[in-house]
Every structure is written in C-alpha cells, then in structure tokens.
Scaffold this motif. Sequence first.
Motif: not given
Lengths: 205, 453
Positions: A44, A48, A115, A145, A164, A196, A203, B43, B45-47, B49-55
């Motif tokens: 991963x 990424x 996923x 992103x 993150x 961002x 956004x 910021x 919101x961005x963080x 979003x990044x943390x929800x990126x799938x594995x």
Amino acid sequence: MSKDIEVAVGEPQVSGEELAARFRQGDVRAFDDIVKCYQQRIFNLAYRMLNQYEEAADLTQEIFVKIYRSMDKFRGESSFTTWVYAIAVNMGRNKLRSFRHRPALNALSTDAPLETENGRMAMELPDPGRSPGEQVERVEVCRELEGCLAKLPPEFAAALVMRDLQQMTYEEIAAAMQCSLGTVKSRIARGRLLAMEKLKKIYHQ
Amino acid sequence: MNCNQYQEWVSAEIDGRLDQRQAQLLREHLAACPACRQVKADLERTIALIRTLPNIEPPPDLLDSIHQRLAVEPETRRVWRILTMPLTRVALAVALLMIIVIYGYRPMTSVTRDVQSVKTDGQIIGGGKSPESAQTKHANLVPTPNAGESSGAEPAKRAPASSMLEAHPLALKAEPAHRLQDLDAVPALENNLEMVAAAKMIETKRTEKRVRTDDLAIADQDKQKGAKAVSFHSIRKMSSHAGGKIIEEKHGAPADIAQEAVLMKDKAGNQLAVAFAVPTLPGEPPPAASQYPIEKKPQLPQTARAGVVDHKAGASTPDREPSVKLLVVTSDPAAVMRLLEPYRQEQIRDRATKERSDAADKPGVVWGQEKNVEQAPKHRSRSQPQGQAVDALTTIWVSAREYSELLKKIRVLGKITDDNQPAAQTQSDMFDPHSGASQSTELISVQVRIQPR
C-alpha cells in the motif's frame, strides 16, 4: 522510539524481530512469514506513492528481495518494522524519481480492487450506501486525492501515507525516513497542505 | 509568525503534536484569522479523506513472484542493473570505442600481414605485428603465362597493399599481369582481378617453386568449399596438392625465409601469380623441396631468373646483367619515354644538357658504370664520367611478346641497337599449358638508353 508494531501471523502474534531471528537461525520459511506480515503495508505504501498497481507490485517484489538479501545487515538497533520501512521508503523514493521521468501517470488504477465498508469491490462500482450523486463525487475526490498523493515529493507522500493511512507515529516515521522529528512534522504538514490545495476546488464547487 | 506557519501548526495540532503554549497561540490566531480558519476546516476534511482511502490488496501471487525473483536472478539482475546504469553505459561505450580504435580496423590473415609489411622495392619493412612478419624480408610479384596479352593497359594506381586480401581474399580484382612485378602493383588487384587459386611455395635456401596454372582448378574447388581466407597453411596445402606441377628456380631470398605465391586470373582469363614473402612459422621447419615434386627444372638464363624473382636483387648484384640492353638513338626521346612508361620499373634519369650533347657522338656505353650510377642515383650527376653520358636510362620489365611489340614501335621513333636477343623468348612455355607454345611466362629485364639524335 515507540515500541515495534506487532504483526499478526495467524495465532499467536509474532513480532518482526522474532521472524528475523528465526530467519537468521536458518529457518528459511520465516522469510515467507515476514512477507505475509508486511506485504499489505509495504504494497500500500508503494501503491500510494506510485498510484500504479503493477508498478507497485513490482516495487514490492523488489523491496522484499532487497530485504531477503539484507537480512544479515539487520542488527536489531532499530525495530524490524522500522528497518523494513526504511528499505521500502528508500526504494520507493528512488523508484518514484525514475518513474516520474516517464509519461503521465494514470490518475487511478483501473484494475485495483477497492475496499469499502461493504467489502472489496471494483473502484468503478457504485457504493450502495450512498446516493448516486454522492458516489460520483466520492469517486472523483478519491481519484483526485490519489493522483495528488502520487504527485507529491516522494518524502511528503511517504510521510503522509505512513501517518494517515498506516497510523504510524511521528517517531516511527522519523526512524523509517532516517530524519528528525521536526523534519517529519514539516513533511506531514506540508504534504497535507499540498493535498488540500489540490482538493480545495472540489470542496468549494 | 505568519499565517503559513500557523497553518503548519494546524496539522500538528490535529495529531496532538503541539505543546500547550503553541496550542494557545494557534487558538488565538485562528480566532482572529478567518483565512486560517478556512484552511483548518479544509485540512481536517482532507486528512479525513486520506484516512478513508481504501486498503489495496496486494497481488495474491506476490510471495511466489518474490521466490521466482530470488531463484531466477540471484546476483545477475544486480549486475545487469549496474551495467544498465546511465554512467556505466557511457563508460562501456567509451571503452568499446577505444577498443575499436586500438584494435578494431581489421582482422588480419597471415597473408595480409605479410603483404602489409612489404615495401614497394621488394623489401620487407617489418610493419606486421606478428613475429612471423618480423622475419619476413623479401617479396615479389611474378606474372604468369598470359600476362603479356594486356600490355597496353595503364599502370595501376597505388593503394594500401594491406587492403588487398582482407576484403575477400578469394575474390580479388586486379589489373593485368605484367604490372605485378613489384608489390607496388598489388593494390591494383583489388578491383579487376578475381583470385581463383592460391598455390605457390617458394622454399628457403635460394629456391623458388612455382605452381602451374592448372592448379587453379584445385584452388577453385577450395573456393567452392567456402574458403574465405588464404592462409599460410592453406596455400601450403594447396601447393602440396599440386604436387608434380612445381618448378624450381633460383632465388635470392634469405635462407630463413619461405615465400608463397598466389595464382590469380583476371576476368579476361589472364593468369597471374603473386608471390609473398612469408616466414616459416615458429617451431616449424622450413618446407623441404622434396615436399613439392619438381616436374621440370628449366635452365633459365641467369638474367631472366633475376628479372622474374627479384629485379632489385639483380640491380644490386654485380654478376647480374639485364636481359637485354637497348640503345635508342632518336630525335624524339620524349615519345620513346612515353612508350616505355607503362613498363617502367626503375626511375628514368635525365642527363644534363651538356652531358647529353657530349654523348651524342659517342655511341656505345659502359653498362657496368651505368649500373653503378643507378645504385646511387642521388650522386649520379657528380659521379657520372664525362663521355659516357646518355640522355636517359631506364630498366623495364616486359614479356617476350611485349618486347617484340615494343621493338617495332620504338623502331618507328628511332634507331635501335640491341646488344642481345631477349633470352626469355626461348623458354618458359611450360608455365602455361593453356596459352600455347609461343607464350612466354617470364619477364625480360630490358635496359633502355635513349640518346637524342
């Protein structure tokens, strides 16, 4: 330095140090366990950074080959996970630098599975938990992103992914990247701000 | 502190990496700065979003692929990677270029080396790099029977002798035969002559053997078998094959030098033989004369032999005389010179006007003294005795047929006094079974003096 991350290899949990010790004692199959323990995270990280599935798979193979050949150099001075990440970040950075000389990257891999909270699914499939409009927007934002992560300076992208996505501590990241905590803080903060900036237009549409 | 620095603090504050003082300062700034408040919102919101990126799942066969890599490319890939690095590639290219510059011009056969090391006066300069070439000291070109038929051709252009055999030794091209008296003429073979045979071994100890032209067939077979180069050994082998068809002849080569000749023919069918000086190979005894059965041993006049084998040696050996001496008294010396030009082998010397006028009424010359002059041309005018002067003196090499034709032409231009008849006219038919009894195989050395009327 925080304690090494425990990795799950079936039951009971085995640490990277134990696997490395087994390998050094001649248990060649310990290397298979090392691969199984770290392949998800290393792949991963690679994915990424590169945003290309096949390239990421190739890089992951290279990283583990390198780990295999360098096992005798692991002295236990840092945690095994940190040592593995150090190799991965270094090779990923080199790969990304050469990779960026090539023609434009795809913003999104079409063959990589996605996923979601509902399980693995193709990236293009709609998320049943959201309205069609939300799904389209989410896919668009995710693509943007992923694209901008892969366009960040390699050090920023690696720091951001480790922080993150893989929830590593600043100290672990500093050890893996072989730099100071201040540098890690700066890289994470700047990486987030750059991402961002790329996403802000979405956004505020 | 400016907004940029506070915005970096926002990131650290989200991760809980600010101390109390920094957190207090940030809160105060955000309260006063709407732009930074907006940045903080974006910021976060961005963080998120990044943390929800799938594995992403790695390929299921990743472990197998790693094993394959470890098995297939132990260290070779590493070496290959080093070799394909840009700097390494440049270094390799430079090294390759240097190798080409130093060694790369041509692979040389033994014959090529020998030819390369031959100077135009028939002496070897030792230019070859092989130890054999260093021993090589002598070389000649010998025309064979039909050579004289093309006497009217222009003299061949010079070119590097080394190039003669290297391009395609068995498909050489060349000018007509009688030009091959000296290796000066060898380059001319490049364009017009197809070499069809390689077959002569000139033995050591002042012995020369020449292969008859019907040995060409043997060499032709060899060519058809795909022979690409004429090596010392292949020539020797073919010579051996041609047993019974070699004659022996006196030769002035040093005792430790063996010689080879290559028979060729041009497109008109004229056969030529080119003799190369070659050394005996290290540790190899010189070929014995008995190895090449002698069919005939012609009793050639000494002068003719000298002319065929080594005209330079003839010039420098006191007991060797030209085959024929001619004194041409003419009102048009230049025309005679032009006539002789194609056959000229030794430099024509002009006399001083005064000497010429003195000699005009003194027919007959002392040939031996003239020869001495030839040997020291730089001092000729000082050493030339008064009263023996002639306008010009030259030695040419012609076949018997050419000689008779030349005589007719010169007679038109002036009066000829010849000291003797060309000896070679009487012999050497045996060299060319295809050309008939009237053909001469030997060249005659003709010393011509041109005296203005």
